[in-house]
Design a protein around this motif. Structure first.
Motif, PDB file in Angstrom:
ATOM      1  N   GLN A 112       0.833  -1.200   0.000  1.00 14.29           N
ATOM      2  CA  GLN A 112       0.000   0.000   0.000  1.00 14.29           C
ATOM      3  C   GLN A 112       0.871   1.255   0.000  1.00 14.29           C
ATOM      4  OE1 GLN A 112      -2.561  -0.280   3.379  1.00 14.29           O
ATOM      5  NE2 GLN A 112      -3.499  -2.211   2.745  1.00 14.29           N
ATOM      6  N   THR A 113       0.283   2.354  -0.390  1.00 12.87           N
ATOM      7  CA  THR A 113       0.999   3.641  -0.429  1.00 12.87           C
ATOM      8  C   THR A 113       0.917   4.304   0.930  1.00 12.87           C
ATOM      9  OG1 THR A 113       0.502   3.926  -2.776  1.00 12.87           O
ATOM     10  CG2 THR A 113       1.122   5.888  -1.541  1.00 12.87           C
ATOM     11  N   LEU A 114       2.054   4.719   1.455  1.00 14.80           N
ATOM     12  CA  LEU A 114       2.112   5.429   2.732  1.00 14.80           C
ATOM     13  C   LEU A 114       1.975   6.926   2.459  1.00 14.80           C
ATOM     14  CD1 LEU A 114       2.739   5.621   5.802  1.00 14.80           C
ATOM     15  CD2 LEU A 114       5.173   5.743   5.176  1.00 14.80           C
ATOM     16  N   VAL A 115       1.040   7.565   3.128  1.00 16.19           N
ATOM     17  CA  VAL A 115       0.799   9.005   2.961  1.00 16.19           C
ATOM     18  C   VAL A 115       0.949   9.669   4.323  1.00 16.19           C
ATOM     19  CG1 VAL A 115      -0.833  10.782   2.274  1.00 16.19           C
ATOM     20  CG2 VAL A 115      -0.764   8.615   1.035  1.00 16.19           C
ATOM     21  N   VAL A 116       1.788  10.688   4.416  1.00 18.38           N
ATOM     22  CA  VAL A 116       1.957  11.507   5.618  1.00 18.38           C
ATOM     23  C   VAL A 116       1.749  12.956   5.191  1.00 18.38           C
ATOM     24  CG1 VAL A 116       3.489  12.215   7.480  1.00 18.38           C
ATOM     25  CG2 VAL A 116       3.556   9.851   6.637  1.00 18.38           C
ATOM     26  N   ASN A 117       0.662  13.548   5.614  1.00 22.58           N
ATOM     27  CA  ASN A 117       0.336  14.909   5.182  1.00 22.58           C
ATOM     28  C   ASN A 117       1.288  15.951   5.745  1.00 22.58           C
ATOM     29  OD1 ASN A 117      -1.864  14.221   3.581  1.00 22.58           O
ATOM     30  ND2 ASN A 117      -3.284  14.213   5.321  1.00 22.58           N
ATOM     31  N   ARG A 118       1.633  15.787   7.025  1.00 23.37           N
ATOM     32  CA  ARG A 118       2.535  16.763   7.646  1.00 23.37           C
ATOM     33  C   ARG A 118       3.548  16.039   8.518  1.00 23.37           C
ATOM     34  NH1 ARG A 118      -2.129  20.711   9.802  1.00 23.37           N
ATOM     35  NH2 ARG A 118      -3.206  18.724   9.697  1.00 23.37           N
ATOM     36  N   ASP A 119       4.795  16.237   8.199  1.00 25.78           N
ATOM     37  CA  ASP A 119       5.866  15.644   9.002  1.00 25.78           C
ATOM     38  C   ASP A 119       6.817  16.768   9.390  1.00 25.78           C
ATOM     39  OD1 ASP A 119       7.240  12.767   9.615  1.00 25.78           O
ATOM     40  OD2 ASP A 119       8.738  14.340   9.246  1.00 25.78           O
ATOM     41  N   VAL A 120       7.086  16.898  10.697  1.00 24.23           N
ATOM     42  CA  VAL A 120       7.911  18.018  11.186  1.00 24.23           C
ATOM     43  C   VAL A 120       9.188  17.540  11.868  1.00 24.23           C
ATOM     44  CG1 VAL A 120       5.898  19.490  11.480  1.00 24.23           C
ATOM     45  CG2 VAL A 120       6.633  18.030  13.371  1.00 24.23           C
ATOM     46  N   GLU A 121       9.453  16.212  11.895  1.00 24.47           N
ATOM     47  CA  GLU A 121      10.570  15.710  12.686  1.00 24.47           C
ATOM     48  C   GLU A 121      11.701  15.148  11.822  1.00 24.47           C
ATOM     49  OE1 GLU A 121       8.929  12.846  15.314  1.00 24.47           O
ATOM     50  OE2 GLU A 121       7.839  14.314  16.525  1.00 24.47           O
ATOM     51  N   ARG A 122      11.351  14.462  10.750  1.00 26.01           N
ATOM     52  CA  ARG A 122      12.399  13.726  10.018  1.00 26.01           C
ATOM     53  C   ARG A 122      13.040  14.525   8.895  1.00 26.01           C
ATOM     54  NH1 ARG A 122       8.800   8.296   9.490  1.00 26.01           N
ATOM     55  NH2 ARG A 122       7.178   9.903   9.409  1.00 26.01           N
ATOM     56  N   PHE A 123      12.542  15.707   8.635  1.00 27.40           N
ATOM     57  CA  PHE A 123      13.114  16.533   7.575  1.00 27.40           C
ATOM     58  C   PHE A 123      13.423  17.916   8.131  1.00 27.40           C
ATOM     59  CE2 PHE A 123      10.352  13.345   5.710  1.00 27.40           C
ATOM     60  CZ  PHE A 123      11.129  12.800   4.684  1.00 27.40           C
ATOM     61  N   GLU A 124      14.208  18.654   7.376  1.00 26.81           N
ATOM     62  CA  GLU A 124      14.578  19.989   7.837  1.00 26.81           C
ATOM     63  C   GLU A 124      13.362  20.906   7.929  1.00 26.81           C
ATOM     64  OE1 GLU A 124      17.567  21.459   5.269  1.00 26.81           O
ATOM     65  OE2 GLU A 124      19.088  19.998   5.875  1.00 26.81           O
ATOM     66  N   ASN A 125      12.468  20.767   6.963  1.00 27.42           N
ATOM     67  CA  ASN A 125      11.248  21.552   6.952  1.00 27.42           C
ATOM     68  C   ASN A 125      10.039  20.633   7.095  1.00 27.42           C
ATOM     69  OD1 ASN A 125      12.689  23.998   6.396  1.00 27.42           O
ATOM     70  ND2 ASN A 125      12.855  23.334   4.251  1.00 27.42           N
ATOM     71  N   THR A 126       8.922  21.262   7.427  1.00 29.26           N
ATOM     72  CA  THR A 126       7.690  20.483   7.477  1.00 29.26           C
ATOM     73  C   THR A 126       7.295  20.118   6.047  1.00 29.26           C
ATOM     74  OG1 THR A 126       7.002  21.685   9.448  1.00 29.26           O
ATOM     75  CG2 THR A 126       5.293  20.488   8.242  1.00 29.26           C
ATOM     76  N   VAL A 127       7.080  18.836   5.822  1.00 30.72           N
ATOM     77  CA  VAL A 127       6.833  18.364   4.458  1.00 30.72           C
ATOM     78  C   VAL A 127       5.636  17.428   4.433  1.00 30.72           C
ATOM     79  CG1 VAL A 127       9.276  18.517   3.818  1.00 30.72           C
ATOM     80  CG2 VAL A 127       8.344  16.354   4.685  1.00 30.72           C
TER      81      VAL A 127
END
Length: 469
Positions: A112-127
């Motif tokens: 299945q496709t994993l969808v994360v609308n807002r991620d603020v921890e694993r990247f430099e910016n919120t993505v």
């Protein structure tokens, strides 16, 4: 603490509007925000599907570089990673290592496709990022991850919030103006009613509030006007009753003074032997007549009060109409003869009247005495006949008659049609008659013309009709 109703209305209008706008704004912003993130995720998933198709081609490397340039122009980065989270493509770049949680890996392993609308921890910016499973044959190789900063989406939502705030302020200003106008309208209607209430409190009943069927306040104004009219009528009736009471008391006092003076004078004359022997019998008869006159006056008052307070119980029976009329004729024919009148009875054969014998005699006696009082050298007719639904009793005279304007007033207590021609009749007889007829569940009407005589018509229900009730 007292707060004017005007300000209460404004506060209620504006508070409801503000709460509604805030709830709608929050829901709308939330909906637009979720929609924007979902659209971004669908865009990333679409690009991911294209990259996966490119990976399945014989020479994927040459075209993947094209995707890198194209997606970077849209501020989208992607990587291809294996099951050990190692980046397989591109070989160089600043993309951080893939750190998926076990739950997220579980989604990919299930195809299945994993969808994360807002991620603020694993990247430099919120993505916003999506990860699609990369399968070679039937074996999971790894996945394709595409990420895009959400700053553009946030800017769009920020602009939307500014627009909403501006809209709310404009709506609030318009609502405030409308609330002021509507509140003033409603309060002015209530103030008119308050002013009318104050007028009634001060005894001024000539109020006329604007009526309408538009709302409950209009209905209330209509009922208020009816109440004011009723109060005015009642006040007029009270004033009339008070005037009649005063007149009654004055006349009673005057009438009682005369017989009492006569009685006192005769008794004093008898005590001091000032009345001659041959005149004593006449004096005693005069005292007796005046005493009876006083007793009748007192009895009429007591009788009226008993009837008015429902202390009278009728003993009804079937009465031959001829017998009833003959009793009245016998009792009053001498009194009628003194004024040159004749009493004639015209009963219908074999007719029966259902009622209280004593009270019916009292009713007819009062009416006939009234006819005798205002008739000279004339005739008084007593009739009784049957109709399908009721028994009719008529008393008709050829006397002076009653003015049309006075007919409705003759039933009132203390009222007397012609005070100048009174002879001890204090306006109670016909009031008693009306009450007694009502107790018999009947009706009484008067037809009269000045100088042409008067006719009283009594309608009493048959016994069978009362039994049905």
């Amino acid at each position: 603490m007292r707060i004017n109703y005007f300000y209460q209305l404004i506060a209620s209008h504006l508070s409801i509007l503000l709460i509604a706008l805030l709830i709608l704004s929050i829901l709308f912003v939330r909906y637009v925000e979720d929609f924007a993130y979902e659209e971004k995720a669908r865009e990333l998933e679409s690009y991911g599907q294209q990259i996966l198709r490119e990976l399945e081609s014989p020479r994927p490397g040459s075209d993947l570089q094209t995707y890198v340039s194209l997606l970077q122009a849209q501020r989208i980065n992607f990587i291809v990673f294996d099951q050990q989270s190692r980046v397989l493509y591109p070989f160089t770049g600043a993309f951080p290592p893939v750190e998926l949680t076990p739950q997220e890996w579980n989604v990919i392993e299930q195809g299945q496709t994993l969808v994360v609308n807002r991620d603020v921890e694993r990247f430099e910016n919120t993505v916003t990022f999506v990860a699609l499973p990369y399968v070679d044959g039937e074996q999971l190789v790894g996945g394709v991850l595409l990420a895009s900063p959400i700053s553009g989406t946030r800017e769009m939502i920020s602009e939307l919030n500014k627009t909403l705030v501006t809209t709310i302020l404009i709506a609030f200003a318009v609502a405030l103006l409308l609330s002021l106008l509507l509140s003033k309208l409603h309060v002015s209607r209530i103030q008119r009613m308050q002013k009318a209430t104050s007028m009634i409190t001060d005894g001024h009943y000539e109020v006329d509030l604007p009526e309408s069927n538009f709302d409950e306040i209009g209905d209330l104004a209509k009922d208020f006007n009816k109440m004011a009219n009723k109060l005015q009528q009642s006040n007029e009736e009270i004033e009339q009753l008070e005037n009649r009471r005063r007149q009654f008391m004055a006349d009673v006092s005057h009438e009682m003074r005369t017989p009492l003076t006569t009685i006192a004078g005769v008794i004093e004359g008898l005590r001091t032997d000032m009345i001659e022997e041959d005149q004593r019998e006449k004096g005693i008869r005069l005292v007796s007549d005046e005493t009876k006159r006083l007793i009748r006056l007192v009895n009429e008052n007591l009788d009226y009060e008993k009837i008015r307070s429902n202390q009278v119980t009728l003993t009804k029976e079937e009465i031959e109409s001829e017998e009833l009329l003959e009793i009245i004729q016998e009792h009053l024919q001498l009194q009628a003869a003194e004024k040159g009148n004749q009493i004639k009875i015209e009963p219908e054969r074999d007719t029966v009247i259902y009622g209280d014998m004593d009270r019916l005699i009292q009713i007819l006696t009062n009416i006939v005495k009234n006819s005798i009082q205002f008739t000279e050298n004339g005739q008084i007719f007593l009739r009784a006949y049957k109709e399908p639904e009721q028994m009719i009793i008529e008393v008709e005279d050829t006397g002076a008659g009653i003015d049309v304007a006075e007919i409705d007033m003759i039933w009132r207590r203390f009222y007397k049609s012609d005070w100048s021609r009174g002879s001890g009749q204090f306006g109670l007889g016909l009031s008693i008659v009306k009450k007694l007829v009502d107790l018999h569940e009947g009706t009484i009407q008067v037809e009269s013309e000045k100088g042409q005589g008067t006719k009283f018509t009594i309608r009493l229900p048959h016994k069978r009709d009362l039994d049905k009730v």
